[in-house]
Design a protein around this motif. Sequence first.
Motif, short mmCIF file in Angstrom:
data_model
loop_
_atom_site.label_atom_id
_atom_site.label_comp_id
_atom_site.label_asym_id
_atom_site.label_seq_id
_atom_site.Cartn_x
_atom_site.Cartn_y
_atom_site.Cartn_z
N VAL A 1 2.04 -31.27 -5.66
CA VAL A 1 2.32 -31.74 -4.31
C VAL A 1 1.19 -31.30 -3.39
CG1 VAL A 1 3.92 -31.62 -2.35
CG2 VAL A 1 4.82 -31.62 -4.69
N GLN A 2 0.63 -32.25 -2.67
CA GLN A 2 -0.41 -31.94 -1.68
C GLN A 2 0.25 -31.46 -0.39
OE1 GLN A 2 -4.12 -32.51 -1.68
NE2 GLN A 2 -3.71 -31.09 0.00
N VAL A 3 -0.19 -30.29 0.10
CA VAL A 3 0.31 -29.81 1.39
C VAL A 3 -0.83 -29.75 2.39
CG1 VAL A 3 2.18 -28.48 0.35
CG2 VAL A 3 0.00 -27.37 0.79
N LEU A 4 -0.49 -29.88 3.65
CA LEU A 4 -1.44 -29.78 4.75
C LEU A 4 -0.73 -29.07 5.88
CD1 LEU A 4 -4.38 -30.74 5.28
CD2 LEU A 4 -3.41 -32.76 6.39
N ALA A 5 -1.28 -27.96 6.32
CA ALA A 5 -0.59 -27.14 7.35
C ALA A 5 -1.57 -26.79 8.46
CB ALA A 5 -0.04 -25.87 6.71
N ASP A 6 -1.08 -26.81 9.70
CA ASP A 6 -1.93 -26.43 10.82
C ASP A 6 -1.55 -25.04 11.33
OD1 ASP A 6 0.35 -26.72 12.41
OD2 ASP A 6 -0.20 -28.73 13.10
N THR A 7 -2.21 -24.60 12.39
CA THR A 7 -1.95 -23.27 12.96
C THR A 7 -0.82 -23.29 13.97
OG1 THR A 7 -3.66 -23.68 14.63
CG2 THR A 7 -4.33 -22.52 12.62
N HIS A 8 -0.15 -24.44 14.09
CA HIS A 8 0.93 -24.58 15.06
C HIS A 8 2.31 -24.64 14.40
CE1 HIS A 8 -2.10 -25.36 18.21
NE2 HIS A 8 -2.73 -25.98 17.24
N GLY A 9 2.37 -24.34 13.11
CA GLY A 9 3.65 -24.26 12.42
C GLY A 9 4.08 -25.51 11.70
N THR A 10 3.24 -26.55 11.68
CA THR A 10 3.59 -27.79 10.99
C THR A 10 3.07 -27.77 9.56
OG1 THR A 10 3.52 -29.04 13.06
CG2 THR A 10 3.37 -30.31 11.01
N VAL A 11 3.92 -28.14 8.62
CA VAL A 11 3.53 -28.27 7.21
C VAL A 11 3.89 -29.68 6.74
CG1 VAL A 11 3.83 -27.43 4.86
CG2 VAL A 11 3.91 -25.81 6.77
N TRP A 12 2.90 -30.41 6.30
CA TRP A 12 3.12 -31.73 5.72
C TRP A 12 3.08 -31.65 4.20
CZ3 TRP A 12 -0.66 -35.47 8.77
CH2 TRP A 12 -0.12 -35.73 10.04
N VAL B 1 3.39 -17.76 2.75
CA VAL B 1 2.12 -17.06 2.97
C VAL B 1 1.46 -17.50 4.29
CG1 VAL B 1 1.69 -16.65 0.52
CG2 VAL B 1 0.90 -18.79 1.55
N ASP B 2 2.22 -18.17 5.17
CA ASP B 2 1.66 -18.66 6.44
C ASP B 2 0.41 -19.49 6.19
OD1 ASP B 2 3.66 -17.41 7.99
OD2 ASP B 2 2.55 -15.51 7.95
N TYR B 3 0.56 -20.45 5.33
CA TYR B 3 -0.60 -21.23 4.87
C TYR B 3 -1.17 -22.10 5.99
CZ TYR B 3 -3.65 -23.47 1.54
OH TYR B 3 -4.77 -23.88 0.87
N VAL B 4 -2.50 -22.28 5.95
CA VAL B 4 -3.21 -23.14 6.89
C VAL B 4 -4.23 -23.96 6.11
CG1 VAL B 4 -4.79 -23.22 8.86
CG2 VAL B 4 -2.90 -21.57 8.84
N ALA C 1 -9.31 -26.35 11.19
CA ALA C 1 -10.15 -25.16 11.39
C ALA C 1 -10.59 -25.03 12.84
CB ALA C 1 -11.37 -25.22 10.48
N GLU C 2 -10.68 -26.15 13.55
CA GLU C 2 -11.04 -26.12 14.97
C GLU C 2 -9.83 -25.80 15.86
OE1 GLU C 2 -14.79 -29.26 15.23
OE2 GLU C 2 -12.74 -30.06 15.34
N GLY C 3 -8.65 -25.68 15.25
CA GLY C 3 -7.47 -25.32 16.02
C GLY C 3 -6.57 -26.46 16.42
N HIS C 4 -6.90 -27.68 16.00
CA HIS C 4 -6.09 -28.84 16.38
C HIS C 4 -4.79 -28.87 15.59
CE1 HIS C 4 -9.35 -30.52 18.73
NE2 HIS C 4 -10.17 -30.38 17.69
N ALA C 5 -3.78 -29.44 16.19
CA ALA C 5 -2.50 -29.66 15.50
C ALA C 5 -2.57 -30.95 14.70
CB ALA C 5 -1.37 -29.74 16.52
N LEU C 6 -1.78 -31.01 13.63
CA LEU C 6 -1.67 -32.26 12.89
C LEU C 6 -1.15 -33.34 13.83
CD1 LEU C 6 -0.19 -30.90 9.54
CD2 LEU C 6 -2.44 -31.96 9.86
#
Length: 614
Positions: free
Chosen positions: A194-205, A249-252, A298-303
């Motif tokens: 499963v491919q995951v994508l997570a930002d620094t704002h708490g969203t995990v896709w 693990v608070d993944y990003v 990495a630049e801090g943007h939300a998904l």
Amino acid sequence: MISSVLVANRGEIACRVFRTCREAGIRTVAVHSDADAHALHTRTADTAVRLPGSTPAETYLRGDLIVKAAVAAGADAVHPGYGFLSENADFARAVLDAGLVWIGPPPEAIEAMASKTRAKELMGLAPLGEVTEADLPVLVKAAAGGGGRGMRIVRRLADLDGALEGARAEAASAFGDGEVFVEPYVENGRHVEVQVLADTHGTVWTLGTRDCSLQRRHQKVIEEAPAPGLPEELERELHTLAVRAARAVDYVGAGTVEFLVADGRAHFLEMNTRLQVEHPVTEAVFGIDLVAEQIRIAEGHALAGTLPRPDGHAVEARLYAEDPARGWAPQTGILHRLAVPDGVRLDTGYTDGDEIGVHYDPMLAKVVAHAPTRAEALRRLAGALERTAVHGPATNRDLLVRSLRHEEFTAGRMDTGFYDRHLAALTDGAPADPHAPLAAALAAARGRSRFGGWRNLPSQPQTRRYAMAGEEHEVHYRHTRDGLTADGVRVVHADAALVVLEVDGVQRRFEVACYGDRVHVNATALTALPRFPDPTAQQAPGSLVAPMPGTVVRIAEGLEPGAAVAAGQPILWLEAMKMQHHITAPADGTLTSLPVTVGQQVQVGTLLAVVQQA
């Protein structure tokens, strides 16, 4: 905003990241070993920094040198790619400590998941302790890294110690970490991720599933998205477990959670805290650029917005310079031509004329097809590969085509034992074009004869010999007043690059390319043979020669000339392209010669040992 990215990697993945950076207006920095001084990724970057040496340990595994290169080149961010240091927490910290942006997950997340032993503990699992007969078969696995390196299947307790030793050595060479562990080996499961994508704002896709079951030596060969035929309930479970792993693990950033699916159950394997080789199939299905998303995160943007909806099916095939019929032996040499038809995606680190060396993975390219349905995607990819011109060392191209058309695969009934069951049938007796030798001979004759070569008086036909698909072929042709003729076949056109033959009223075109004694006719490779074989080229009976360039890294303990050996007994180990390869006794007998030493570099055909059969 990131303005300049150094890719701490090489080859295809470096070129892949550079492509997205260029589209975003971001400057690119390459690092390269001496062996890669003229590689495609070195040539295409805006700036390149040399890492002295050729082996991975001297270059791409030297995080200190890579950080210095980034600072010296003025990069403000580092993308690790995959492999090498991509899952090394210390390297990620060194990048951050240097004031650079790390385009990847936090070091703490890498640390938690990079060791497969700790990852299993995090998911409530544990590796085996002392192994008994009841545990067999088991899998010895490197705790760090991936790509099938440092992995061994053990079916007999007597083989366990040797498997542990070999896995440790291979893992240390590939990843700089020799830690290994043992876990139960699940026979004939499907490898689903499963491919995951997570930002620094708490969203995990979770971006769907991928099936990567077709593997050789635990390395993936063909991947697809979505994984076909999964029950909805199982798919939901896979997504739930993937999100649980990421949040634990608070993944990003981009990551992949891998499972073995057997008997309708999901067995957690590991979490890869990096971009995967097979990420293009997910990009094709979801219509996104995962590298661009990594940079934005990495630049801090939300998904942005909502999770994109999947569309259609995508399949990827890894084109390797290797010979599947000879134990997947990696091949080296000049890649004279690589041309893929339009309509499919090509990710590669090579262009025409580049050299395939001995130090790195033999993957030449990834070819990806996307279509509305799985059947259409398989057909499109198989057709494109069949028409691909790949001139140079032997490759797995024909195997890929036949695999994509195999009944078990097209029906979606494949598992990780696919090649264990079908490799012989997929490689032995492969159909070869019977007219290829004639086309090669006619092209050679026309290319070397400025005036056509015809004579007024009758003459004997010209003869040429070629090796094709393990068999020798002899062809005959004549120069006449009307041009070149051949028995039973009308020659419509012949020059050094194109031959057109009329066979049973049907015209066929043959594109011909010659590189020394190697001739490529459409998709068929031939070797031109001399009229009179060299009698000095014979090897003594029982001679074991190097199947590939490499380094002798180990000789069986206590083995010296005069020792008795058994059929299949390992004599020495060659390391090539980050993998170790056994050289074994072909039969029961006596070792009469062992002319190589540990550390010695050998070329294809170098005599390694001689075993006199009992």
